[in-house]
Design a protein around this motif. Structure first.
Motif, PDB file in Angstrom:
ATOM      1  N   ALA A  52      82.848  90.690  75.496  1.00 29.11           N
ATOM      2  CA  ALA A  52      81.881  90.701  76.597  1.00 29.11           C
ATOM      3  C   ALA A  52      80.448  90.779  76.085  1.00 29.11           C
ATOM      4  N   SER A  53      80.224  91.532  75.029  1.00 30.50           N
ATOM      5  CA  SER A  53      78.858  91.700  74.539  1.00 30.50           C
ATOM      6  C   SER A  53      78.408  90.570  73.627  1.00 30.50           C
ATOM      7  N   SER A  54      79.351  89.879  72.987  1.00 30.85           N
ATOM      8  CA  SER A  54      78.974  88.845  72.022  1.00 30.85           C
ATOM      9  C   SER A  54      79.305  87.431  72.482  1.00 30.85           C
ATOM     10  N   GLY A  55      80.180  87.313  73.482  1.00 30.58           N
ATOM     11  CA  GLY A  55      80.630  85.984  73.895  1.00 30.58           C
ATOM     12  C   GLY A  55      81.597  85.374  72.898  1.00 30.58           C
ATOM     13  N   SER A  56      82.234  86.199  72.097  1.00 26.79           N
ATOM     14  CA  SER A  56      83.135  85.728  71.047  1.00 26.79           C
ATOM     15  C   SER A  56      84.511  85.368  71.609  1.00 26.79           C
ATOM     16  N   ARG A  57      84.886  84.099  71.455  1.00 27.63           N
ATOM     17  CA  ARG A  57      86.220  83.677  71.867  1.00 27.63           C
ATOM     18  C   ARG A  57      87.286  84.371  71.011  1.00 27.63           C
ATOM     19  N   ALA A  58      86.999  84.530  69.724  1.00 25.93           N
ATOM     20  CA  ALA A  58      87.965  85.186  68.832  1.00 25.93           C
ATOM     21  C   ALA A  58      88.251  86.614  69.301  1.00 25.93           C
ATOM     22  N   ALA A  59      87.220  87.340  69.705  1.00 25.27           N
ATOM     23  CA  ALA A  59      87.421  88.713  70.189  1.00 25.27           C
ATOM     24  C   ALA A  59      88.191  88.709  71.501  1.00 25.27           C
ATOM     25  N   ALA A  60      87.897  87.758  72.377  1.00 23.11           N
ATOM     26  CA  ALA A  60      88.623  87.671  73.652  1.00 23.11           C
ATOM     27  C   ALA A  60      90.093  87.349  73.404  1.00 23.11           C
ATOM     28  N   LEU A  61      90.348  86.428  72.486  1.00 28.75           N
ATOM     29  CA  LEU A  61      91.736  86.087  72.158  1.00 28.75           C
ATOM     30  C   LEU A  61      92.443  87.278  71.530  1.00 28.75           C
ATOM     31  N   ARG A  62      91.735  87.996  70.661  1.00 33.51           N
ATOM     32  CA  ARG A  62      92.305  89.199  70.037  1.00 33.51           C
ATOM     33  C   ARG A  62      92.654  90.244  71.100  1.00 33.51           C
ATOM     34  N   GLU A  85      89.030  78.897  82.760  1.00 33.70           N
ATOM     35  CA  GLU A  85      89.106  77.841  83.776  1.00 33.70           C
ATOM     36  C   GLU A  85      88.808  78.389  85.176  1.00 33.70           C
ATOM     37  N   GLU A  86      89.326  79.565  85.474  1.00 34.88           N
ATOM     38  CA  GLU A  86      89.183  80.161  86.806  1.00 34.88           C
ATOM     39  C   GLU A  86      87.836  80.851  87.030  1.00 34.88           C
ATOM     40  N   HIS A  87      87.174  81.235  85.941  1.00 39.48           N
ATOM     41  CA  HIS A  87      85.925  81.996  86.056  1.00 39.48           C
ATOM     42  C   HIS A  87      84.814  81.270  85.285  1.00 39.48           C
ATOM     43  N   PRO A  88      84.010  80.468  85.969  1.00 40.97           N
ATOM     44  CA  PRO A  88      82.969  79.689  85.298  1.00 40.97           C
ATOM     45  C   PRO A  88      82.000  80.531  84.460  1.00 40.97           C
ATOM     46  N   GLU A  89      81.812  81.783  84.813  1.00 40.76           N
ATOM     47  CA  GLU A  89      80.901  82.643  84.048  1.00 40.76           C
ATOM     48  C   GLU A  89      81.422  82.939  82.641  1.00 40.76           C
ATOM     49  N   LEU A  90      82.662  82.567  82.362  1.00 40.15           N
ATOM     50  CA  LEU A  90      83.246  82.760  81.028  1.00 40.15           C
ATOM     51  C   LEU A  90      83.183  81.483  80.184  1.00 40.15           C
ATOM     52  N   ALA A  91      82.353  80.543  80.581  1.00 39.41           N
ATOM     53  CA  ALA A  91      82.265  79.251  79.894  1.00 39.41           C
ATOM     54  C   ALA A  91      81.995  79.398  78.404  1.00 39.41           C
ATOM     55  N   CYS A  92      81.301  80.460  78.001  1.00 44.47           N
ATOM     56  CA  CYS A  92      81.001  80.655  76.576  1.00 44.47           C
ATOM     57  C   CYS A  92      82.276  80.882  75.751  1.00 44.47           C
ATOM     58  N   LEU A  93      83.395  81.171  76.424  1.00 42.54           N
ATOM     59  CA  LEU A  93      84.651  81.433  75.722  1.00 42.54           C
ATOM     60  C   LEU A  93      85.552  80.195  75.647  1.00 42.54           C
ATOM     61  N   ARG A  94      85.045  79.040  76.095  1.00 42.84           N
ATOM     62  CA  ARG A  94      85.842  77.801  76.031  1.00 42.84           C
ATOM     63  C   ARG A  94      86.168  77.455  74.590  1.00 42.84           C
ATOM     64  N   ARG A  95      87.257  76.707  74.433  1.00 43.04           N
ATOM     65  CA  ARG A  95      87.603  76.196  73.104  1.00 43.04           C
ATOM     66  C   ARG A  95      86.493  75.252  72.638  1.00 43.04           C
TER      67      ARG A  95
END
Length: 96
Positions: A52-62, A85-95
């Motif tokens: 949440a604080s960094s926008g890191s996909r790796a941390a979200a996946l972890r 996909e369901e929450h556009p505000e999470l776009a920074c976590l896209r592949r």
């Protein structure tokens, strides 16, 4: 936080005074299985905070993969993709 063994469990200092009933209780005994669950959920929380604080996909996946209710990294990746996909505000976590 220091842990000391106690009768097959671990004595864990309480972090919230709301859990105290008479002011005399300062720790809680968690046995191995409960301590393992609390520890794994805490790791999930830390990864969620990092994501949440960094926008890191790796941390979200972890965070998803470490959740005790998620049985594999591939399921975790599908859950993350669906959340993005369901929450556009999470776009920074896209592949990438």
């Amino acid at each position: 936080m220091g842990l000391t063994t106690l009768g097959g469990g671990f004595r864990v200092p309480l972090a919230h005074k709301a859990l105290l009933t008479d002011g005399a209780v300062t720790s809680l005994v968690l046995h191995d299985h409960a301590l393992a669950l609390v520890t794994s959920v805490k790791a999930v929380e830390r990864s969620v905070i990092e994501a949440a604080s960094s926008g890191s996909r790796a941390a979200a996946l972890r965070a998803f993969a470490a959740n005790p209710l998620v049985d594999s990294v591939s399921v975790a990746a599908r859950l993350l993709d669906r959340h993005v996909e369901e929450h556009p505000e999470l776009a920074c976590l896209r592949r990438p």
